[in-house]
Write a protein that holds these residues in place. Structure first.
Motif, PDB file in Angstrom:
ATOM      1  N   GLN A 188     -59.819  19.928 -20.590  1.00 19.64           N
ATOM      2  CA  GLN A 188     -60.325  19.658 -19.243  1.00 19.64           C
ATOM      3  C   GLN A 188     -59.429  20.243 -18.158  1.00 19.64           C
ATOM      4  N   TYR A 189     -58.247  20.744 -18.545  1.00 17.61           N
ATOM      5  CA  TYR A 189     -57.347  21.360 -17.578  1.00 17.61           C
ATOM      6  C   TYR A 189     -57.283  22.879 -17.745  1.00 17.61           C
ATOM      7  N   SER A 190     -58.266  23.460 -18.408  1.00 18.21           N
ATOM      8  CA  SER A 190     -58.283  24.912 -18.635  1.00 18.21           C
ATOM      9  C   SER A 190     -58.266  25.685 -17.321  1.00 18.21           C
ATOM     10  N   SER A 191     -59.100  25.264 -16.375  1.00 19.35           N
ATOM     11  CA  SER A 191     -59.159  25.957 -15.085  1.00 19.35           C
ATOM     12  C   SER A 191     -57.844  25.828 -14.333  1.00 19.35           C
ATOM     13  N   ALA A 192     -57.253  24.651 -14.390  1.00 18.88           N
ATOM     14  CA  ALA A 192     -55.976  24.435 -13.709  1.00 18.88           C
ATOM     15  C   ALA A 192     -54.885  25.313 -14.316  1.00 18.88           C
ATOM     16  N   ALA A 220     -43.359  12.575  -0.818  1.00 24.79           N
ATOM     17  CA  ALA A 220     -44.037  11.501  -1.546  1.00 24.79           C
ATOM     18  C   ALA A 220     -44.516  11.991  -2.914  1.00 24.79           C
ATOM     19  N   GLN A 221     -45.036  13.223  -2.986  1.00 22.32           N
ATOM     20  CA  GLN A 221     -45.511  13.778  -4.261  1.00 22.32           C
ATOM     21  C   GLN A 221     -44.358  14.031  -5.222  1.00 22.32           C
ATOM     22  N   GLN A 222     -43.226  14.464  -4.685  1.00 19.38           N
ATOM     23  CA  GLN A 222     -42.063  14.682  -5.544  1.00 19.38           C
ATOM     24  C   GLN A 222     -41.591  13.366  -6.159  1.00 19.38           C
ATOM     25  N   ILE A 223     -41.604  12.309  -5.366  1.00 11.84           N
ATOM     26  CA  ILE A 223     -41.220  10.990  -5.872  1.00 11.84           C
ATOM     27  C   ILE A 223     -42.229  10.515  -6.921  1.00 11.84           C
ATOM     28  N   GLN A 224     -43.507  10.772  -6.671  1.00  8.83           N
ATOM     29  CA  GLN A 224     -44.549  10.410  -7.633  1.00  8.83           C
ATOM     30  C   GLN A 224     -44.342  11.141  -8.955  1.00  8.83           C
ATOM     31  N   PHE A 225     -43.959  12.400  -8.887  1.00 10.77           N
ATOM     32  CA  PHE A 225     -43.700  13.176 -10.100  1.00 10.77           C
ATOM     33  C   PHE A 225     -42.491  12.628 -10.858  1.00 10.77           C
ATOM     34  N   GLU A 226     -41.441  12.289 -10.135  1.00 16.68           N
ATOM     35  CA  GLU A 226     -40.249  11.729 -10.774  1.00 16.68           C
ATOM     36  C   GLU A 226     -40.553  10.390 -11.430  1.00 16.68           C
ATOM     37  N   LEU A 227     -41.388   9.593 -10.790  1.00 19.89           N
ATOM     38  CA  LEU A 227     -41.777   8.309 -11.367  1.00 19.89           C
ATOM     39  C   LEU A 227     -42.592   8.519 -12.637  1.00 19.89           C
ATOM     40  N   ALA A 262     -48.197  21.696  -9.344  1.00 19.16           N
ATOM     41  CA  ALA A 262     -49.272  21.825 -10.337  1.00 19.16           C
ATOM     42  C   ALA A 262     -48.740  22.230 -11.709  1.00 19.16           C
ATOM     43  N   GLU A 263     -47.910  23.261 -11.749  1.00 23.34           N
ATOM     44  CA  GLU A 263     -47.408  23.757 -13.036  1.00 23.34           C
ATOM     45  C   GLU A 263     -46.549  22.709 -13.735  1.00 23.34           C
ATOM     46  N   ALA A 264     -45.637  22.089 -12.991  1.00 25.59           N
ATOM     47  CA  ALA A 264     -44.766  21.062 -13.575  1.00 25.59           C
ATOM     48  C   ALA A 264     -45.571  19.857 -14.033  1.00 25.59           C
ATOM     49  N   ALA A 265     -46.582  19.475 -13.254  1.00 27.40           N
ATOM     50  CA  ALA A 265     -47.423  18.328 -13.622  1.00 27.40           C
ATOM     51  C   ALA A 265     -48.221  18.624 -14.884  1.00 27.40           C
ATOM     52  N   LEU A 266     -48.744  19.829 -15.015  1.00 32.61           N
ATOM     53  CA  LEU A 266     -49.502  20.214 -16.209  1.00 32.61           C
ATOM     54  C   LEU A 266     -48.612  20.201 -17.454  1.00 32.61           C
ATOM     55  N   VAL A 284     -52.007  17.558 -10.153  1.00 34.35           N
ATOM     56  CA  VAL A 284     -52.443  18.845 -10.695  1.00 34.35           C
ATOM     57  C   VAL A 284     -52.955  19.769  -9.595  1.00 34.35           C
ATOM     58  N   LYS A 285     -53.504  19.192  -8.527  1.00 30.36           N
ATOM     59  CA  LYS A 285     -54.037  19.996  -7.421  1.00 30.36           C
ATOM     60  C   LYS A 285     -52.980  20.331  -6.373  1.00 30.36           C
ATOM     61  N   SER A 286     -51.771  19.856  -6.568  1.00 26.72           N
ATOM     62  CA  SER A 286     -50.692  20.144  -5.624  1.00 26.72           C
ATOM     63  C   SER A 286     -50.144  21.552  -5.882  1.00 26.72           C
TER      64      SER A 286
END
Length: 378
Positions: free
Chosen positions: A161-165, A105-112, A139-143, A133-135
Motif C-alpha cells: 500500500q506504500y508503493s506510490s510513496a 512537531a513532526q520531528q518529535i512525532q517521528f522520534e516518539l 517521508a523516506e525516514a518514516a517509510l 509518510v506525506k511529509s
C-alpha cells in the motif's frame, strides 16, 4: 501651587513607568532564576543516578521554557540508546503535547514512533508513522521505519500500500525492500507466478531477487530462455553474484561459444574467481589440461587465491596417478580450510555467514548479504 502639581505629574508618570519596568524585569529575572535552579536540580539528579527524579524535574520546565526542545530531544535519544525506552517515551510524549511549529512537531512525532518501535509497541509506532509518510522532510525516514515494523511483524502485505510513496522517494534501498516484501507476501498463498515476478522485476530493476526467483521458477518449469534472460541481467549488473548465478546458467543450455565469452569477460574484466575456475574447467574439457593449468598459473600470479589453488590441484591430479596420491592429502587440507570459510558477507554491517539470506539477520537490510569476493572469495 496647582501649577506645581501639574509640573510634577510627568515626573510621577516617569517614576511609575521606571518602577513598573524594574518590577517586570525583576519578575523575569526571578523566573529565569527558578528555571536555572530547577534545571540545575534536574541535572544534579542525573549526575547522581536519580533518573526518575531528574525527568520529573526537567519535564516541569517544559511548560515554562519551550525554547530548549533540542536539549530534551538529545536527552530522550540518549535514554533510547541506553535502552531506557520508558524514559524516552515520557519525554517525547510531553514534547508531543506542546504547541510547536509543524516541522518541529513532526520531528518529535517521528522520534516518539522510534521509541515505541524500540519498546515493541509496533501498533502505536505505526499509527504515528502513517501520518508522516506525506511529509516531504520525513517521508523516506518514516517509510523505512514502517518497513522495519512490517519486517518485525512479518506483515509483508502492508508494504504494497506504500508503493506510490516509495516511488516518490529517491531511495534505492526502499525500492529493493518493497520488491522483497512483495515477494514474501506472495509466497504463503503460492501466488508466485511468472507474471507477478516479471512485473516486480521490471518495476524494481535495482532488486536482484525478482529476477532470481523468476529464473528459479523458469528452470523448474523447463523454460531455459526465460531463466537465461533473468540470470544474464544479474551477472552483468551484479558480477559478484557469479558464484550463485553461473551454475544456474549452466542449466539453461548456453552454446559453447556463448558460455566461453561470458566466462572470459567475467574472468578477465571482473577478475571473478568463480568464472576463472569454470573457465579453467572449460579449457580442460575443450582444449587440454596443459592449457587449463597454464591459465590458472597466470591467474594465480595476478591474484593469489585458495580456490584457484584448489582447482589447480584437481587438474594436476588428473594428469597422473602418482601425482594424485601425493596431492590428495593437500587437497583434503584445502577443502577443510574452505569448509570453515564464510561464503557471504553483508556489505552494510559486515555480518558473515556460510548461508545466504535475502534479509541480513544483523542489520535488517534487504539484499545486502552477498557472496564474498577477494583472495579467498567466490
Amino acid at each position: 501651587m496647582l501649577e506645581l502639581l501639574f509640573l510634577l505629574l510627568p515626573v510621577a508618570a516617569a517614576y511609575g513607568w521606571f518602577m513598573g519596568r524594574n518590577s517586570v524585569k525583576h519578575k523575569e529575572l526571578k523566573g529565569r532564576a527558578n528555571i536555572t535552579r530547577n534545571l540545575s536540580s534536574g541535572l544534579n539528579f542525573l549526575l547522581t543516578d536519580q533518573e526518575d527524579k531528574a525527568i520529573e524535574q526537567l519535564l516541569e520546565l517544559l511548560d515554562i521554557e519551550a525554547a530548549t526542545i533540542e536539549t530534551y530531544l538529545a536527552l530522550a535519544n540518549l535514554f533510547r540508546r541506553k535502552g531506557d525506552w520508558d524514559k524516552a517515551i515520557r519525554i517525547h510524549e510531553k514534547l508531543h503535547q506542546l504547541k510547536l511549529p509543524k516541522p518541529q512537531a513532526q520531528q518529535i512525532q517521528f522520534e516518539l514512533a522510534k521509541d515505541y518501535f524500540s519498546a515493541g509497541l509496533y501498533d502505536r509506532a505505526e499509527k504515528l508513522l502513517v501520518n508522516l509518510v506525506k511529509s516531504p522532510a520525513l517521508a523516506e525516514a518514516a517509510l523505512k521505519q514502517l518497513f522495519s515494523i512490517f519486517i518485525a511483524t512479518h506483515e509483508w502485505h502492508k508494504a504494497q500500500q506504500y508503493s506510490s510513496a516509495v516511488d516518490n522517494t529517491e531511495s534505492r534501498s526502499l525500492r529493493i525492500a518493497q520488491a522483497n516484501m512483495q515477494i514474501e507476501a506472495l509466497k504463503p498463498q503460492a501466488q508466485q507466478t511468472p507474471d507477478a515476478l516479471l512485473q516486480l522485476a521490471e518495476h524494481y530493476p535495482a532488486a536482484i531477487r525478482p529476477k532470481y526467483e523468476l529464473a528459479q521458477w523458469a528452470i523448474s518449469r523447463q523454460q531455459p530462455e526465460l531463466a537465461k534472460s533473468a540470470l544474464l541481467y544479474i551477472v552483468q549488473h551484479k558480477p559478484q553474484w557469479s558464484a550463485e548465478i553461473l551454475p544456474m546458467l549452466q542449466q539453461c543450455g548456453l552454446a559453447d561459444d556463448e558460455w566461453y565469452q561470458l566466462l572470459s569477460q567475467l574472468a578477465n574484466k571482473q577478475h571473478n574467481i568463480s568464472a576463472i575456475v569454470l573457465l579453467a574447467r572449460w579449457l580442460a574439457e575443450h582444449g587440454s589440461d596443459t592449457a587449463a593449468e597454464q591459465f590458472l598459473l597466470d591467474k594465480l600470479k595476478q591474484q593469489p587465491g585458495i580456490r584457484l589453488f584448489q582447482q589447480l590441484l584437481q587438474i594436476r591430479q588428473q594428469q597422473s596417478a602418482p601425482a594424485a596420491e601425493v596431492l590428495s592429502s593437500v587437497e583434503e587440507l584445502v577443502n577443510a580450510y574452505l569448509e570453515k570459510k564464510s561464503l557471504y558477507s553483508c556489505r552494510n554491517c559486515g555480518f558473515k555467514t556460510r548461508k545466504h539470506y535475502w534479509l541480513c539477520p544483523s542489520c535488517q537490510q534487504w539484499e545486502s548479504v552477498e557472496p564474498i569476493r577477494g583472495i579467498d572469495g567466490r
